[in-house]
Design an enzyme around this catalytic site. Structure first.
Site, PDB file in Angstrom:
ATOM      1  N   GLY A 173      -0.635   5.697   5.249  1.00  0.00           N
ATOM      2  CA  GLY A 173      -0.456   6.008   6.888  1.00  0.00           C
ATOM      3  C   GLY A 173       0.124   7.547   7.021  1.00  0.00           C
ATOM      4  O   GLY A 173       1.137   7.968   6.162  1.00  0.00           O
ATOM      5  N   LYS A 179       2.060   8.429   9.015  1.00  0.00           N
ATOM      6  CA  LYS A 179       3.523   8.455   9.415  1.00  0.00           C
ATOM      7  C   LYS A 179       4.307   9.453   8.422  1.00  0.00           C
ATOM      8  O   LYS A 179       5.429  10.247   8.626  1.00  0.00           O
ATOM      9  CB  LYS A 179       4.178   7.212   9.899  1.00  0.00           C
ATOM     10  CG  LYS A 179       5.546   7.433  10.612  1.00  0.00           C
ATOM     11  CD  LYS A 179       6.259   6.331  10.276  1.00  0.00           C
ATOM     12  CE  LYS A 179       6.963   6.186   8.929  1.00  0.00           C
ATOM     13  NZ  LYS A 179       8.244   5.902   8.778  1.00  0.00           N
ATOM     14  N   ASP A 180       3.985   8.975   6.969  1.00  0.00           N
ATOM     15  CA  ASP A 180       4.801   9.607   5.813  1.00  0.00           C
ATOM     16  C   ASP A 180       4.053  10.926   5.643  1.00  0.00           C
ATOM     17  O   ASP A 180       3.292  10.922   4.531  1.00  0.00           O
ATOM     18  CB  ASP A 180       4.868   8.555   4.772  1.00  0.00           C
ATOM     19  CG  ASP A 180       5.728   7.562   5.259  1.00  0.00           C
ATOM     20  OD1 ASP A 180       6.945   7.820   5.632  1.00  0.00           O
ATOM     21  OD2 ASP A 180       5.193   6.243   5.219  1.00  0.00           O
ATOM     22  N   GLY A 191       1.258  -1.196  11.164  1.00  0.00           N
ATOM     23  CA  GLY A 191       0.968  -0.067  10.577  1.00  0.00           C
ATOM     24  C   GLY A 191       0.278  -0.390   9.110  1.00  0.00           C
ATOM     25  O   GLY A 191      -0.727  -0.155   8.527  1.00  0.00           O
ATOM     26  N   HIS A 192       1.094  -1.431   8.521  1.00  0.00           N
ATOM     27  CA  HIS A 192       0.328  -1.894   7.115  1.00  0.00           C
ATOM     28  C   HIS A 192      -0.856  -2.731   7.334  1.00  0.00           C
ATOM     29  O   HIS A 192      -1.727  -2.363   6.610  1.00  0.00           O
ATOM     30  CB  HIS A 192       1.536  -2.721   6.192  1.00  0.00           C
ATOM     31  CG  HIS A 192       2.803  -2.426   5.983  1.00  0.00           C
ATOM     32  ND1 HIS A 192       3.724  -2.496   6.607  1.00  0.00           N
ATOM     33  CD2 HIS A 192       3.199  -1.185   5.197  1.00  0.00           C
ATOM     34  CE1 HIS A 192       4.929  -1.951   6.127  1.00  0.00           C
ATOM     35  NE2 HIS A 192       4.475  -1.060   5.136  1.00  0.00           N
TER      36      HIS A 192
HETATM   37  O1  PAF Z   1       5.182   4.553   1.694  1.00  0.00           O
HETATM   38  C1  PAF Z   1       5.539   3.562   0.871  1.00  0.00           C
HETATM   39  O2  PAF Z   1       5.671   2.278   1.125  1.00  0.00           O
HETATM   40  C2  PAF Z   1       5.936   3.718  -0.567  1.00  0.00           C
HETATM   41  O3  PAF Z   1       6.424   5.149  -0.596  1.00  0.00           O
HETATM   42  C3  PAF Z   1       4.815   3.659  -1.673  1.00  0.00           C
HETATM   43  C4  PAF Z   1       3.726   4.334  -1.257  1.00  0.00           C
HETATM   44  C5  PAF Z   1       4.161   2.259  -1.566  1.00  0.00           C
HETATM   45  C6  PAF Z   1       5.075   3.866  -2.939  1.00  0.00           C
HETATM   46  O4  PAF Z   1       6.477   3.140  -3.310  1.00  0.00           O
END
Ligand code: PAF
Length: 274
Positions: A140, A142-143, A30-31
């Site tokens: 993403g 997903k969140d 995903g990242h």
């Molecule tokens: O989604 C995440 O990994 C975190 O909430 C973020 C956006 C990097 C903020 O710390």
């Protein structure tokens, strides 16, 4: 790729579009897909890796959140990242100072279950935007609620960043990728894709069927009890209006099914935008 730990060492290349991928590490596909998209669309890509303490509540997984800079750096480099910004907590928070509260869209769901979480997210994302100075920032879906909060904050504060929301990346069995999936035991991992299956079957049942409010309620209750029957502890399973984040009984464009549920100690979230 260069690893930068200090804000004053961050480069600001002139005449290049800067793409930014904020992360807390524990990289997965995903990242990496956000990083690759950023690389395809922007001349210069910065990813940040910072496990932000202010977005974790008491008793949450701040201490055990995956931390492996060497592994993550290798993966980021292969995905085309130019700068990996990995600051210390003191660098980002020399003091506990000003915070950002985004109203309305932070009240319900994740905001209600995790008090203070979105204040922590909004504050760190705003600070990261200010120190990285990106043109485009990638998140993403997903969140989903986090995406709504960051989009709202960016618009309300006229931050000079385009927020680009990207589709959820999933395992072949449908489980949404998350750094927290590594907490699942083997048997929990086998059950976990049921969360997306229930979202899909509810979306199909709700969409285009002109259901009454009562019928929508019945469908949502059915999905919850199906999840509980296989071992989930459901926090919420709701149909929401994306502009307000309030519950709705109308499965139309601009609505989404959102869910959060525990398997053992692991909290999974997922959604489907209708
Ligand atoms: O989604 C995440 O990994 C975190 O909430 C973020 C956006 C990097 C903020 O710390």
């Amino acid at each position: 790729m260069q690893i930068v730990h200090v804000i004053s060492d961050l480069p600001h290349p002139a005449n290049q579009t800067v793409g930014f991928v904020p992360t807390m590490g524990g990289f997965h596909e995903g990242h990496l897909s956000l990083m690759r998209t950023a690389k395809a669309e922007c001349g210069f890509v910065v990813a940040s890796l910072f496990v932000n303490p202010t977005q974790f509540g008491a008793g949450e997984d701040f201490e055990r959140y995956p931390r492996n800079l060497e592994r993550d750096a290798e993966m980021a480099q292969a995905a085309g990242v130019d700068i990996l910004f990995a600051p210390t907590t003191d660098e980002m928070y020399p003091r506990r100072g000003t915070t950002i509260h985004v109203p309305a869209v932070t009240t319900l769901w994740e905001g209600a279950s995790r008090p203070g979480h979105f204040e922590g997210v909004a504050t760190i994302v705003c600070k990261l935007f200010n120190v990285v100075r990106p043109n485009v920032a990638y998140f993403g879906l997903k969140d989903l609620q986090q995406c709504l909060v960051i989009s709202r904050m960016t618009a309300d504060l006229n931050l000079p960043v385009t927020v680009s929301l990207q589709p959820t990346v999933r395992e072949s069995d449908g489980l949404a990728l998350s750094s927290r999936n590594m907490y699942l035991t083997e048997s929990e991992r086998a059950i976990a894709p049921e969360l997306q299956r229930q979202l899909i079957s509810s979306a199909l049942a709700l969409k285009d069927n002109n259901l009454s409010s009562e019928e929508v309620e019945v469908q949502l209750r059915h999905a919850k009890s199906s999840l509980e029957a296989v071992g989930f502890r459901v926090d919420y399973f709701e149909l929401i209006d994306l502009s307000s984040t309030h519950s709705t009984h109308s499965a139309k464009e601009g609505s989404a099914l959102i869910a959060a549920a525990y398997l053992g100690k692991t909290r999974l979230i997922d959604n489907i935008i209708l």
